[in-house]
Design a protein around this motif. Structure first.
Motif, short mmCIF file in Angstrom:
data_model
loop_
_atom_site.label_atom_id
_atom_site.label_comp_id
_atom_site.label_asym_id
_atom_site.label_seq_id
_atom_site.Cartn_x
_atom_site.Cartn_y
_atom_site.Cartn_z
N PHE A 92 -3.08 58.91 35.60
CA PHE A 92 -3.21 57.54 34.90
C PHE A 92 -2.23 56.98 35.34
N GLU A 93 -0.93 57.44 36.09
CA GLU A 93 0.41 56.78 36.04
C GLU A 93 0.48 55.77 37.16
N TYR A 94 1.16 54.34 36.57
CA TYR A 94 0.71 53.37 37.64
C TYR A 94 2.20 52.41 37.75
N ASP A 95 2.54 52.68 38.94
CA ASP A 95 3.55 52.33 39.16
C ASP A 95 4.28 50.69 40.25
N HIS A 96 4.57 50.36 40.31
CA HIS A 96 5.35 49.26 40.86
C HIS A 96 3.80 47.82 41.03
N LEU A 97 3.95 47.04 39.38
CA LEU A 97 3.61 45.89 38.53
C LEU A 97 3.12 45.02 40.02
N SER A 98 1.45 45.28 40.27
CA SER A 98 1.21 43.96 40.94
C SER A 98 -0.26 43.37 40.67
N VAL A 99 0.31 42.81 39.38
CA VAL A 99 -1.33 41.75 38.44
C VAL A 99 -0.97 40.07 38.97
N LYS A 100 -1.53 39.51 39.39
CA LYS A 100 -1.72 38.29 39.07
C LYS A 100 -2.46 37.82 38.74
N LYS A 101 -3.11 35.91 37.90
CA LYS A 101 -3.94 35.44 37.46
C LYS A 101 -4.12 34.67 39.30
N SER A 102 -5.30 34.94 38.78
CA SER A 102 -5.72 34.80 40.37
C SER A 102 -6.45 32.95 40.44
N LEU A 103 -6.63 32.44 41.29
CA LEU A 103 -6.06 31.40 41.96
C LEU A 103 -7.53 30.40 41.93
N PHE A 104 -8.54 31.69 42.38
CA PHE A 104 -10.35 31.23 41.55
C PHE A 104 -10.83 31.71 39.75
N SER A 105 -10.13 31.41 39.77
CA SER A 105 -10.29 31.64 38.35
C SER A 105 -12.35 30.84 37.47
N PHE A 106 -11.61 29.80 38.24
CA PHE A 106 -13.06 28.74 37.78
C PHE A 106 -14.40 29.06 38.99
N PRO A 107 -13.75 29.43 39.69
CA PRO A 107 -15.30 30.00 40.31
C PRO A 107 -15.50 31.79 39.39
N LEU A 108 -14.66 31.54 39.44
CA LEU A 108 -14.44 33.21 38.36
C LEU A 108 -15.54 33.61 37.48
N THR A 109 -14.86 32.38 37.38
CA THR A 109 -15.46 31.94 35.21
C THR A 109 -17.37 32.00 35.36
N TYR A 110 -17.57 31.25 36.39
CA TYR A 110 -18.76 30.23 36.69
C TYR A 110 -19.39 31.80 37.28
N MET A 111 -19.17 32.87 37.85
CA MET A 111 -20.09 34.14 37.78
C MET A 111 -19.87 35.07 37.11
N GLY A 112 -19.42 34.89 35.78
CA GLY A 112 -19.19 35.34 35.04
C GLY A 112 -18.47 36.77 34.84
N PHE A 113 -17.46 36.91 35.46
CA PHE A 113 -16.56 37.90 35.88
C PHE A 113 -15.07 36.62 35.50
N GLY A 114 -14.02 38.63 34.71
CA GLY A 114 -12.64 38.87 34.04
C GLY A 114 -11.60 38.78 35.16
N GLY A 115 -12.49 39.61 36.11
CA GLY A 115 -11.22 39.76 36.97
C GLY A 115 -12.22 40.60 38.60
N TYR A 116 -10.85 41.05 38.85
CA TYR A 116 -11.28 41.90 40.46
C TYR A 116 -10.16 42.76 41.48
N LEU A 117 -10.49 42.70 42.26
CA LEU A 117 -9.18 43.97 42.83
C LEU A 117 -9.05 43.27 44.03
N ASN A 118 -8.31 43.09 44.60
CA ASN A 118 -7.92 42.47 46.21
C ASN A 118 -8.13 43.99 46.93
N PRO A 119 -9.58 44.80 47.08
CA PRO A 119 -9.27 45.86 48.08
C PRO A 119 -7.94 45.74 49.30
#
Length: 353
Positions: free
Chosen positions: A181-208
């Motif tokens: 579970f070692e984690y290197d190189h932080l890359s976590v962002k506030k989604s620019l699509f937070s408003f539609p994500l909220t209507y979808m019922g999701f707290g986040g997602y990973l961009n693959p």
């Protein structure tokens, strides 16, 4: 064969090959999840982690714009040129499908976390009840330390940016016991699509494609650390939602900060209470009496927030995502989110929280 049929045929071949690959999780684990994938993921996080906005969301926005432009341009040709238009769509899907699995999606076929941590899959109602009571006691204790008043909800004192940075501490502590579970190189962002994500019922997602963890920045803050840790677990190559819930819970509760621990324990307790609601409502009623009213107020805060965004959009998207998970080796679909209770109960069997 004409060139216009090549990519649609390639899409069909990919689907078949992936179904075959799913029967060899050890091979995927060794050569992809612990081989190629970490190298690609770390490279993306190193390249994009310092950018203060979501690069991946910008790319999605551009792709969506051109997709809508293409559909508008072709709107009058569907009756006469439906075959060519359909082949173009399948060609685009073939390219998307290939890079999705190359960049991240093959992790759906990796070995289950149960096996790697040597955790049992099943538990009895007695085991579950014992675990839930321990979890209530632990959450109550941390809640009291933070508020000194059992009836007051926890108010989170940190900004979202601070949460992103402070979450590293939990993963560092977790990696001392489990280097996987070692984690290197932080890359976590506030989604620019937070408003539609909220209507979808999701707290986040990973961009693959860019390996950026995107977090919905609109929800209640007390749960924000665990939600972020969940998406960070996806970055480590864990595709199962239940496993990411479990890893996110561990990373939050291993954090040195009490607010982060509260986020993790209250998150886990809420899932347990939901399971008791299905298993035995009478026991749920008894358990509720032992939980600090302030914790229940935090839960009500979440319910009130999400309820105001409930529409057919959330229902439709969750049906789509449920089937997407089932198609990608997650046979429980959206129900897999709550399956992490199995992991918790058996992980802590005979141990203190």
């Amino acid at each position: 064969m004409q060139r216009k049929y090549l990519l649609p045929l390639f899409l069909l071949i990919q689907v078949i090959v992936l179904q075959v690959i799913s029967f060899f999780p050890a091979t995927v684990e060794n050569y992809y999840s612990n081989g190629l994938y970490p190298k690609m993921a770390n490279l993306w996080r190193m390249a994009l982690g310092t950018i203060p906005f979501s690069f991946g969301d910008c790319v999605y926005g551009i792709v969506l714009f051109f997709a809508l432009k293409w559909f508008w341009k072709k709107r009058k040709t569907w009756k006469l040129q439906w075959k060519n238009n359909g082949l173009q769509i399948l060609s685009c899907l073939a390219v998307f499908y290939f890079f999705f699995h190359l960049c991240w999606g093959l992790n759906y076929c990796r070995q289950p976390l149960f096996e790697k941590l040597n955790i049992q899959r099943d538990y009895t109602d007695a085991d579950f009840y014992a675990f839930t009571t321990k979890l209530i006691a632990k959450t109550n204790a941390i809640h009291h330390q933070l508020t000194t008043n059992d009836s007051v909800k926890v108010t989170f004192p940190y900004s979202q940016k601070e949460v992103f940075e402070m979450n590293i501490n939990g993963y560092q502590n977790l990696a001392l016991a489990y280097p996987i579970f070692e984690y290197d190189h932080l890359s976590v962002k506030k989604s620019l699509f937070s408003f539609p994500l909220t209507y979808m019922g999701f707290g986040g997602y990973l961009n693959p494609f860019t390996n950026e963890a995107q977090v919905n920045d609109m929800g209640p803050m007390y749960n924000f650390p665990t939600t972020t840790c969940h998406e960070m677990a996806h970055q480590l190559g864990y595709a199962s939602e239940s496993e990411c819930n479990f890893i996110g819970f561990l990373a939050s509760t291993k954090n040195d900060n009490l607010y982060f621990q509260y986020s993790g324990y209250s998150f886990a307790l809420r899932y347990c209470l939901h399971n008791w609601k299905v298993r035995n409502p009478k026991i749920l009623k008894e358990l509720h009496k032992t939980i600090h009213p302030g914790i229940l107020k935090n839960y009500q805060e979440s319910e009130d927030f999400w309820r105001q965004y409930e529409t057919f959009i959330e229902t439709g998207f969750k049906i789509f995502y449920d089937n997407f998970l089932k198609f990608n080796q997650q046979k429980d679909g959206l129900e897999s989110y709550s399956k992490f209770v199995n992991l918790m109960v058996n992980y802590y069997e005979g141990c203190e929280l």
